[in-house]
Design a protein around this motif. Sequence first.
Motif, mmCIF file in Angstrom:
data_model
loop_
_atom_site.group_PDB
_atom_site.id
_atom_site.type_symbol
_atom_site.label_atom_id
_atom_site.label_comp_id
_atom_site.label_asym_id
_atom_site.label_seq_id
_atom_site.Cartn_x
_atom_site.Cartn_y
_atom_site.Cartn_z
ATOM 1 N N UNK A 108 0.914 -1.216 -0.077
ATOM 2 C CA UNK A 108 0.046 0.000 0.190
ATOM 3 C C UNK A 108 1.016 1.289 0.120
ATOM 4 N N UNK A 109 2.099 1.175 0.950
ATOM 5 C CA UNK A 109 2.842 2.501 0.982
ATOM 6 C C UNK A 109 3.522 2.647 -0.687
ATOM 7 N N UNK A 110 3.813 1.645 -1.322
ATOM 8 C CA UNK A 110 4.608 1.564 -2.549
ATOM 9 C C UNK A 110 3.436 2.366 -3.602
ATOM 10 N N UNK A 111 2.272 1.542 -3.549
ATOM 11 C CA UNK A 111 1.159 2.187 -4.434
ATOM 12 C C UNK A 111 0.900 3.761 -4.121
ATOM 13 N N UNK A 112 0.858 4.203 -2.759
ATOM 14 C CA UNK A 112 0.583 5.392 -2.455
ATOM 15 C C UNK A 112 1.755 6.392 -2.865
ATOM 16 N N UNK A 113 3.126 6.073 -2.946
ATOM 17 C CA UNK A 113 3.964 6.759 -3.323
ATOM 18 C C UNK A 113 4.258 6.825 -4.987
ATOM 19 N N UNK A 173 1.564 6.501 -6.976
ATOM 20 C CA UNK A 173 0.307 7.134 -7.577
ATOM 21 C C UNK A 173 0.436 8.538 -7.303
ATOM 22 N N UNK A 174 0.911 9.113 -6.174
ATOM 23 C CA UNK A 174 1.053 10.594 -5.836
ATOM 24 C C UNK A 174 2.050 10.984 -6.581
ATOM 25 N N UNK A 175 3.453 10.247 -6.874
ATOM 26 C CA UNK A 175 4.302 10.742 -7.335
ATOM 27 C C UNK A 175 4.035 11.170 -8.864
ATOM 28 N N UNK A 176 3.228 10.375 -9.663
ATOM 29 C CA UNK A 176 2.862 10.485 -10.933
ATOM 30 C C UNK A 176 1.949 11.673 -11.037
ATOM 31 N N UNK A 213 2.341 16.944 -1.780
ATOM 32 C CA UNK A 213 3.589 17.119 -1.367
ATOM 33 C C UNK A 213 3.734 16.806 0.143
ATOM 34 N N UNK A 214 2.809 17.439 0.992
ATOM 35 C CA UNK A 214 2.625 17.418 2.108
ATOM 36 C C UNK A 214 2.038 15.855 2.584
ATOM 37 N N UNK A 215 1.174 15.249 1.791
ATOM 38 C CA UNK A 215 0.649 14.065 1.884
ATOM 39 C C UNK A 215 1.750 12.953 1.701
ATOM 40 N N UNK A 216 2.567 13.261 0.909
ATOM 41 C CA UNK A 216 3.577 12.343 0.547
ATOM 42 C C UNK A 216 4.827 12.165 1.418
ATOM 43 N N UNK A 240 -3.950 9.574 -7.081
ATOM 44 C CA UNK A 240 -2.999 9.673 -8.088
ATOM 45 C C UNK A 240 -3.639 9.975 -9.341
ATOM 46 N N UNK A 241 -4.812 9.826 -9.838
ATOM 47 C CA UNK A 241 -5.124 10.172 -10.996
ATOM 48 C C UNK A 241 -5.657 11.740 -11.031
ATOM 49 N N UNK A 242 -5.603 12.340 -10.212
ATOM 50 C CA UNK A 242 -6.352 13.797 -10.107
ATOM 51 C C UNK A 242 -5.089 14.787 -10.930
ATOM 52 N N UNK A 243 -3.954 14.649 -10.425
ATOM 53 C CA UNK A 243 -2.854 15.552 -11.319
ATOM 54 C C UNK A 243 -2.977 15.017 -12.765
ATOM 55 N N UNK A 244 -2.903 13.630 -13.080
ATOM 56 C CA UNK A 244 -2.941 13.160 -14.659
ATOM 57 C C UNK A 244 -4.256 13.967 -15.449
ATOM 58 N N UNK A 245 -5.400 13.552 -14.607
ATOM 59 C CA UNK A 245 -6.751 14.325 -15.284
ATOM 60 C C UNK A 245 -6.578 15.802 -15.601
ATOM 61 N N UNK A 246 -5.928 16.248 -14.589
ATOM 62 C CA UNK A 246 -6.007 18.047 -14.731
ATOM 63 C C UNK A 246 -4.851 18.177 -15.608
ATOM 64 N N UNK A 247 -3.999 17.535 -15.772
ATOM 65 C CA UNK A 247 -2.953 17.801 -17.062
ATOM 66 C C UNK A 247 -3.448 17.545 -18.402
ATOM 67 N N UNK A 248 -4.159 16.526 -18.326
ATOM 68 C CA UNK A 248 -4.942 16.046 -19.708
ATOM 69 C C UNK A 248 -6.131 17.153 -19.975
#
Length: 363
Positions: free
Chosen positions: A91-96, A98-101, A140-143, A323-331
């Motif tokens: 879960x920690x790896x997935x979180x990092x 997703x948020x990194x992307x 960033x604060x969350x990560x 993790x999908x928020x930033x990607x959708x905003x960019x698109x």
Amino acid sequence: MCIVYDIVSFTRLKARLNFSLFQKMDTLYTENESVDKEPICLFFNETQLVWSDEGVTTINYSQDKVSCYSDHITSFSVMMKVTKAEDNKALSLMSKVCVSLSLIALVVSLIVYCLFPELWKSLRVSIHKNLVVNMISMQSLFLFGIDKTGNKIICAVVSVLLHFTALNTFTWMFGEAVYLLFKVSTSAPSQHNRLRNYMAVCYGIPLIIVVISSAGFTSEYNDGDSCWLGQERGMIWAFVAPALCIAMGNTGIMCIVVRIIYKRAGNMVGKPAAARNKFKQLRKATRGTLMLLPIMGSAWIIGPFAVSSDTEFLDYVFNLLNGSQGVFIFLIYCVFDNETNECFKKRFKKNEVTPATEMTQNE
């Protein structure tokens, strides 16, 4: 295994009691080394006949000591909280990841907005920039800060900033909806549709909420397991209630915007090409905002409960949405946005001179 420290009978205190329990950690749990082990301070609730952490918080611990504070005195104990290490690591790896992307996509979006001076004058792009900056800060604060529970002061600062930036994200999405409402409902520029007004509302409301919350309930900016709002005394509602209100307001405004666009669509026949093109751009912007609202809203309504819940399903759902928020905003706001695409076209064609242009210049 647990050691019980019988202080006195249950009594509520006006101030918090700070104390340390001296106990070897390796004597509390030794059965399975493939699990994560964390000591927690508890008290025995004689009414319900169960061990509870209500009013008791674990501050920090070492190999031979656990420090706690409590708002009452009773029979205290140190117990070991056990979780599966493999699940936590996954879960920690997935979180990092997703948020990194998401962060990468948001940073790229911000760079695009800063690259083109033509976009700086656009009110809609200014709203987007503020939304993106707050999302970068929040994620960033969350990560990097959500698990800094070892230091109470740092943890409280992270919680306050995370509370503020998360609310800012909602208010700037609200600003996007209000902007679209102005565009579809008024043909002439409105004096209220100014960036300074958006700044005052979108930063002012979260600031008031956070100041009141932090001034009256400073100790609740620590959930024990994470640097976030506590759920025991309902502090979590200082975020959830405003977020729900803003999300419902966004939904109501966007329904009005869609209804107006639907009515105006039939009147575009026979209109000049410029008017039709402007209407198409507005309709496209509305469609993008409608796509983002459920993603943004659901992520941070689930988020506070996922962080403080033992249900792993909520954690996975939150991480995927977050993790999908930033990607959708960019698109939506960069790749498929008309204003941004026009800027890219002008930049690439800036140095190109066609033969027709050369002939005109020679004449």
